[in-house]
Design a protein around this motif. Sequence first.
Motif, PDB file in Angstrom:
ATOM      1  N   THR A  76      -6.591   5.372 -10.105  1.00 18.47           N
ATOM      2  CA  THR A  76      -6.790   6.085  -8.605  1.00 18.47           C
ATOM      3  C   THR A  76      -7.280   7.426  -8.845  1.00 18.47           C
ATOM      4  O   THR A  76      -8.118   8.141  -8.029  1.00 18.47           O
ATOM      5  N   GLY A  77      -7.302   8.202  -9.938  1.00 13.42           N
ATOM      6  CA  GLY A  77      -7.926   9.540 -10.106  1.00 13.42           C
ATOM      7  C   GLY A  77      -9.256   9.387 -10.312  1.00 13.42           C
ATOM      8  O   GLY A  77     -10.190  10.201 -10.054  1.00 13.42           O
ATOM      9  N   ALA A  78      -9.842   8.119 -10.675  1.00 10.31           N
ATOM     10  CA  ALA A  78     -11.329   7.911 -11.134  1.00 10.31           C
ATOM     11  C   ALA A  78     -12.007   8.068  -9.781  1.00 10.31           C
ATOM     12  O   ALA A  78     -13.119   8.478  -9.626  1.00 10.31           O
ATOM     13  N   GLN A  79     -11.417   7.565  -8.694  1.00  4.72           N
ATOM     14  CA  GLN A  79     -11.958   7.389  -7.526  1.00  4.72           C
ATOM     15  C   GLN A  79     -11.628   8.793  -6.409  1.00  4.72           C
ATOM     16  O   GLN A  79     -12.002   8.700  -5.234  1.00  4.72           O
ATOM     17  N   GLY A  80     -11.093   9.802  -7.209  1.00  4.42           N
ATOM     18  CA  GLY A  80     -10.729  10.934  -6.349  1.00  4.42           C
ATOM     19  C   GLY A  80      -9.549  10.932  -5.412  1.00  4.42           C
ATOM     20  O   GLY A  80      -9.526  11.897  -4.713  1.00  4.42           O
ATOM     21  N   GLY A  81      -8.950  10.020  -5.753  1.00  8.69           N
ATOM     22  CA  GLY A  81      -7.747   9.764  -4.780  1.00  8.69           C
ATOM     23  C   GLY A  81      -6.254   9.869  -5.407  1.00  8.69           C
ATOM     24  O   GLY A  81      -6.279   9.616  -6.699  1.00  8.69           O
ATOM     25  N   THR A  82      -5.325  10.208  -4.929  1.00  8.75           N
ATOM     26  CA  THR A  82      -3.997   9.994  -5.449  1.00  8.75           C
ATOM     27  C   THR A  82      -3.027   9.136  -4.461  1.00  8.75           C
ATOM     28  O   THR A  82      -3.439   8.766  -3.059  1.00  8.75           O
ATOM     29  N   LEU A  83      -1.866   8.700  -4.681  1.00  7.67           N
ATOM     30  CA  LEU A  83      -0.922   7.842  -4.044  1.00  7.67           C
ATOM     31  C   LEU A  83       0.101   9.182  -3.484  1.00  7.67           C
ATOM     32  O   LEU A  83       0.060  10.309  -4.292  1.00  7.67           O
ATOM     33  N   PRO A  84       0.670   8.788  -2.441  1.00  4.13           N
ATOM     34  CA  PRO A  84       1.873   9.640  -1.938  1.00  4.13           C
ATOM     35  C   PRO A  84       2.732   9.829  -3.035  1.00  4.13           C
ATOM     36  O   PRO A  84       3.004   9.105  -3.950  1.00  4.13           O
ATOM     37  N   ALA A  85       3.478  11.348  -3.017  1.00  4.19           N
ATOM     38  CA  ALA A  85       4.473  11.397  -3.890  1.00  4.19           C
ATOM     39  C   ALA A  85       5.452  10.777  -4.058  1.00  4.19           C
ATOM     40  O   ALA A  85       5.836  10.482  -5.239  1.00  4.19           O
TER      41      ALA A  85
END
Length: 190
Positions: free
Chosen positions: A142-151
């Motif tokens: 998810t980090g490679a696509q510049g995104g994160t998941l909700p906490a």
Amino acid sequence: MKARARRSAATTLAAAALAMMSNAAPAALAMMSNAAPAALAMMASGCINTDAAVFVEPSIAAPEATVSSSALGTGLTASFALELHLSARASGSSRVAVRSFAITSADQKTSIVEPLPVETTAALPVEVAPDSDVTVAFTVDTGAQGGTLPADAAAALCAAEGIRVTGAIEDSLEDGATPVASAVFHADCP
């Protein structure tokens, strides 16, 4: 006298036959031992194939996931293999496309990450020939696509009950989608 002569002739013939067989036995045994593997192969090929996979049977192997937390949210890296099997009894080759993947709870009642942003180096769809297996490796970052998941995704991904990778494939030999799910596994959590 005639009976004795007949017995004597029969005994002589039997003795001659035994002598011929004893001289030929090593050669006959050698021929039989050389022919045995071929005969076994012929018998094995004549066996009925009991593999009933006339449609592609998917399975998910070696699922792994690592969860990271930061002030920005939850990061996820994961990998797994999609294994596709088709028996010799299939009517022909199948083209298999991936519909979607997700990470769910162990009981598959709650979707945690859907759709799962997967990547693969294999060209999709893949062709699966009769009497063959094809494996396609997938990764998630998810980090490679510049995104994160909700906490709050971290708590669900790190649940004591574990998680599963689930998904669906489309098999050209069959109408509709075929579901697939991994065994329950535990993510590597902080």
